[in-house]
Design a protein around this motif. Structure first.
Motif, PDB file in Angstrom:
ATOM      1  N   UNK A  19       0.825  -1.208   0.000  1.00 41.83           N
ATOM      2  CA  UNK A  19       0.000   0.000   0.000  1.00 41.83           C
ATOM      3  C   UNK A  19       0.860   1.259   0.000  1.00 41.83           C
ATOM      4  N   UNK A  20       1.972   1.241   0.725  1.00 37.44           N
ATOM      5  CA  UNK A  20       2.882   2.394   0.721  1.00 37.44           C
ATOM      6  C   UNK A  20       3.468   2.612  -0.673  1.00 37.44           C
ATOM      7  N   UNK A  21       3.822   1.529  -1.342  1.00 40.41           N
ATOM      8  CA  UNK A  21       4.337   1.621  -2.713  1.00 40.41           C
ATOM      9  C   UNK A  21       3.309   2.253  -3.653  1.00 40.41           C
ATOM     10  N   UNK A  22       2.041   2.098  -3.307  1.00 38.97           N
ATOM     11  CA  UNK A  22       0.957   2.634  -4.129  1.00 38.97           C
ATOM     12  C   UNK A  22       0.415   3.969  -3.605  1.00 38.97           C
ATOM     13  N   UNK A  23       1.225   4.665  -2.795  1.00 36.16           N
ATOM     14  CA  UNK A  23       0.902   6.031  -2.407  1.00 36.16           C
ATOM     15  C   UNK A  23       0.153   6.218  -1.103  1.00 36.16           C
ATOM     16  N   UNK A  24      -0.182   5.132  -0.411  1.00 40.05           N
ATOM     17  CA  UNK A  24      -0.869   5.256   0.871  1.00 40.05           C
ATOM     18  C   UNK A  24       0.156   5.440   1.983  1.00 40.05           C
ATOM     19  N   UNK A  25      -0.287   6.073   3.081  1.00 44.19           N
ATOM     20  CA  UNK A  25       0.589   6.255   4.237  1.00 44.19           C
ATOM     21  C   UNK A  25      -0.201   5.962   5.511  1.00 44.19           C
ATOM     22  N   UNK A  26       0.525   5.634   6.549  1.00 48.47           N
ATOM     23  CA  UNK A  26      -0.082   5.352   7.844  1.00 48.47           C
ATOM     24  C   UNK A  26      -0.649   6.647   8.418  1.00 48.47           C
ATOM     25  N   UNK A  27      -1.888   6.620   8.858  1.00 52.26           N
ATOM     26  CA  UNK A  27      -2.538   7.811   9.419  1.00 52.26           C
ATOM     27  C   UNK A  27      -2.242   7.993  10.896  1.00 52.26           C
ATOM     28  N   UNK A  28      -1.751   6.929  11.532  1.00 47.46           N
ATOM     29  CA  UNK A  28      -1.578   6.960  12.988  1.00 47.46           C
ATOM     30  C   UNK A  28      -2.839   6.556  13.726  1.00 47.46           C
ATOM     31  N   UNK A  29      -3.955   6.390  12.999  1.00 49.36           N
ATOM     32  CA  UNK A  29      -5.225   5.989  13.611  1.00 49.36           C
ATOM     33  C   UNK A  29      -5.261   4.465  13.705  1.00 49.36           C
ATOM     34  N   UNK A  30      -5.661   3.964  14.869  1.00 45.53           N
ATOM     35  CA  UNK A  30      -5.835   2.534  15.092  1.00 45.53           C
ATOM     36  C   UNK A  30      -7.263   2.292  15.544  1.00 45.53           C
ATOM     37  N   UNK A  31      -7.881   1.249  15.002  1.00 46.31           N
ATOM     38  CA  UNK A  31      -9.227   0.870  15.425  1.00 46.31           C
ATOM     39  C   UNK A  31      -9.230  -0.626  15.707  1.00 46.31           C
ATOM     40  N   UNK A  32     -10.051  -1.030  16.653  1.00 47.58           N
ATOM     41  CA  UNK A  32     -10.192  -2.450  16.978  1.00 47.58           C
ATOM     42  C   UNK A  32     -11.603  -2.873  16.610  1.00 47.58           C
ATOM     43  N   UNK A  33     -11.700  -3.918  15.823  1.00 43.00           N
ATOM     44  CA  UNK A  33     -12.991  -4.460  15.411  1.00 43.00           C
ATOM     45  C   UNK A  33     -12.976  -5.954  15.665  1.00 43.00           C
TER      46      UNK A  33
END
Length: 181
Positions: free
Chosen positions: A126-140
């Motif tokens: 995903x990083x290679x495709x332009x996405x970056x970590x938002x720092x947001x974490x969710x638990x589901x």
């Protein structure tokens, strides 16, 4: 050339997508197929079979909220893996939704997880495709996810509002409400 076909318009595409959906995602991470299909008949989501010419290549499920497009599910068919289809699908999504904020979530990249190397590769993809970590974490349902972005920032509150809008109050209160607090 990559093309998206709404599964509500083709029984054959729906069968292929259902098969891939069931095999690509663990049961604990799958929303009921009938619910996804039902919601995709509204303006808040789309469920697509992805084709390259006539070959079935994968599936994409998007949720829409304000100017946010959430790639809820993306999977590449086994016959098409490691041939660049995942990147082609993401590029098509980025083109279709130019000017919108794109987001998706992946299992947290945790060294203690049994599939740590797989999670690292997925994040790198995903990083290679332009996405970056938002720092947001969710638990589901006991799984911690990292929210990744393409474009402007998305907050945890906005993520939760998007899920509430998509799922409705009853499902949101069962699965998400406590996560927002």
């Amino acid at each position: 050339m990559i093309k998206f076909l709404d599964i509500n318009k083709s029984k054959a595409a729906r069968r292929l997508v259902r098969r891939l959906y069931s095999s690509a995602f663990p049961l604990a991470e799958r929303a009921p197929f009938a619910f996804l299909q039902y919601r995709s008949k509204s303006k808040c989501a789309d469920f697509f079979a992805v084709y390259d010419k006539e070959q079935f290549a994968g599936l994409v499920y998007n949720i829409y909220y304000k100017d946010l497009v959430y790639v809820f599910y993306l999977a590449v068919d086994g016959d098409c893996r490691s041939k660049g289809y995942g990147s082609k699908i993401l590029k098509e999504i980025q083109q279709r939704f130019k000017g919108k904020r794109l987001t998706l979530s992946i299992e947290e990249v945790n060294p203690d997880s049994a599939n740590y190397e797989q999670r690292k590769r997925r994040k790198a993809f995903y990083e290679k495709n332009g996405f970056r970590d938002s720092g947001v974490r969710v638990a589901e349902l006991g799984v911690i996810y990292e929210v990744m972005l393409y474009g402007e920032h998305t907050s945890k509150e906005e993520y939760m509002q998007m899920m509430k809008s998509f799922t409705g109050n009853i499902i949101y209160n069962m699965f998400y409400k406590n996560l927002a607090e």
